[in-house]
Write a protein that holds these residues in place. Structure first.
Motif, short mmCIF file in Angstrom:
data_model
loop_
_atom_site.label_atom_id
_atom_site.label_comp_id
_atom_site.label_asym_id
_atom_site.label_seq_id
_atom_site.Cartn_x
_atom_site.Cartn_y
_atom_site.Cartn_z
N PRO A 157 -1.18 36.01 -15.18
CA PRO A 157 -1.96 35.42 -16.27
C PRO A 157 -1.07 34.52 -17.13
O PRO A 157 0.15 34.69 -17.17
CB PRO A 157 -2.46 36.62 -17.05
CG PRO A 157 -1.59 37.75 -16.68
CD PRO A 157 -1.07 37.46 -15.31
N GLU A 158 -1.69 33.56 -17.81
CA GLU A 158 -0.94 32.59 -18.60
C GLU A 158 -1.47 32.52 -20.03
O GLU A 158 -2.68 32.61 -20.25
CB GLU A 158 -1.04 31.20 -17.96
CG GLU A 158 -0.49 31.15 -16.56
CD GLU A 158 -0.73 29.84 -15.86
OE1 GLU A 158 0.07 29.51 -14.98
OE2 GLU A 158 -1.71 29.13 -16.19
N THR A 186 -6.30 38.87 -3.74
CA THR A 186 -5.09 39.64 -4.00
C THR A 186 -5.35 41.11 -4.32
O THR A 186 -4.43 41.92 -4.27
CB THR A 186 -4.34 39.05 -5.20
OG1 THR A 186 -5.14 39.21 -6.38
CG2 THR A 186 -4.02 37.57 -4.99
N GLY A 187 -6.59 41.44 -4.70
CA GLY A 187 -6.90 42.78 -5.15
C GLY A 187 -6.45 43.04 -6.57
O GLY A 187 -6.58 44.13 -7.09
N ARG A 188 -5.92 42.00 -7.25
CA ARG A 188 -5.41 42.13 -8.61
C ARG A 188 -6.39 41.46 -9.58
O ARG A 188 -6.52 40.25 -9.61
CB ARG A 188 -4.03 41.50 -8.72
CG ARG A 188 -3.27 41.85 -9.96
CD ARG A 188 -1.82 41.36 -9.94
NE ARG A 188 -1.73 39.92 -9.81
CZ ARG A 188 -1.40 39.26 -8.69
NH1 ARG A 188 -1.12 39.91 -7.59
NH2 ARG A 188 -1.34 37.96 -8.69
N LEU A 189 -7.07 42.27 -10.37
CA LEU A 189 -8.01 41.79 -11.38
C LEU A 189 -7.33 41.84 -12.73
O LEU A 189 -6.69 42.83 -13.07
CB LEU A 189 -9.26 42.68 -11.40
CG LEU A 189 -10.34 42.34 -12.41
CD1 LEU A 189 -10.97 40.99 -12.07
CD2 LEU A 189 -11.40 43.43 -12.42
N LEU A 238 -4.15 43.06 -19.02
CA LEU A 238 -4.26 44.25 -18.19
C LEU A 238 -4.58 43.78 -16.78
O LEU A 238 -5.49 42.98 -16.58
CB LEU A 238 -5.39 45.15 -18.68
CG LEU A 238 -5.25 45.77 -20.05
CD1 LEU A 238 -6.52 46.55 -20.40
CD2 LEU A 238 -4.05 46.69 -20.09
N SER A 239 -3.83 44.28 -15.82
CA SER A 239 -4.08 43.94 -14.42
C SER A 239 -4.16 45.20 -13.59
O SER A 239 -3.42 46.16 -13.86
CB SER A 239 -2.97 43.03 -13.87
OG SER A 239 -2.95 41.80 -14.52
N THR A 240 -5.03 45.21 -12.60
CA THR A 240 -5.13 46.36 -11.72
C THR A 240 -3.97 46.33 -10.75
O THR A 240 -3.36 45.30 -10.50
CB THR A 240 -6.45 46.35 -10.94
OG1 THR A 240 -6.51 45.16 -10.16
CG2 THR A 240 -7.63 46.46 -11.84
#
Length: 192
Positions: free
Chosen positions: A158-159, A174-177, A190-192
């Motif tokens: 994230p930026e 990516t599986g990253r939310l 917050l990232s999964t």
């Protein structure tokens, strides 16, 4: 705040129905679902099936149709697929999708799917840049003291810079939310 609900995964129909339910079950402004380019492609396909099918079918339309129990490869014409989608999704859901706002604003925070043009005021009728992005988004800082939260452009992290907060980390690939928690003077991710 949610940015994408169509075309990214096998359960678009369930996601859309759940988002509508969440938004309608909360108080005004507690949950706001925005229009993104994929929702726009879906609505455009319903309006102009033959001309809009090629673009939408290449960008997740086939998966979305399957999530509604429609086989896009059964030999049906785009018009027949559009009619089937209208039937399976229902008018209330499709009307809800078609009327999603392009922006949400609170103070100096604005959320839109793709960020818009950083050199112009953020206005809800300027749809193209808010849905598809603008070439200056990453090279030109905003000068209007707004912070624009956006997705659409997949990044490795994230930026938070130059008047924008980018949170698209490509969950469908990516599986990253990633989500942003925005408080006065502070942004956390917050990232999964």
């Amino acid at each position: 705040m949610l940015f994408r609900s169509v075309d990214r995964g096998p359960d678009s129909a369930k996601v859309l129905r759940r988002l509508r339910e969440l938004e309608q079950g909360r108080g005004p402004g507690e949950v706001v679902c925005l229009m993104g380019n994929h929702e726009a492609m879906m609505i455009e396909f319903l309006q102009l099936p033959y001309s809009k099918w090629p673009l939408w079918s290449r960008n997740g339309g086939r998966e979305t149709l399957r999530s509604f129990g429609i086989d896009p490869d059964d030999g049906s014409t785009p018009e027949q697929l559009s009619a089937a989608l209208r039937d399976r999704a229902g008018g209330e859901l499709l009307d809800w999708i078609a009327h999603r706002p392009l922006i949400w604003r609170n103070g100096n925070i604005v959320a839109s799917h793709a960020g818009g043009d950083p050199t112009r005021p953020i206005e809800p009728h300027r749809g193209h840049g808010l849905l598809w992005g603008h070439p200056k988004l990453f090279s030109t800082p905003r000068k209007d003291d707004l912070w624009v939260v956006h997705g659409h452009f997949i990044r490795t992290a994230p930026e938070f810079r130059d008047g924008r907060i980018g949170i698209d980390t490509g969950a469908f690939q990516t599986g990253r939310l990633t989500a942003a928690i925005i408080e006065p003077g502070h942004v956390r991710f917050l990232s999964t």
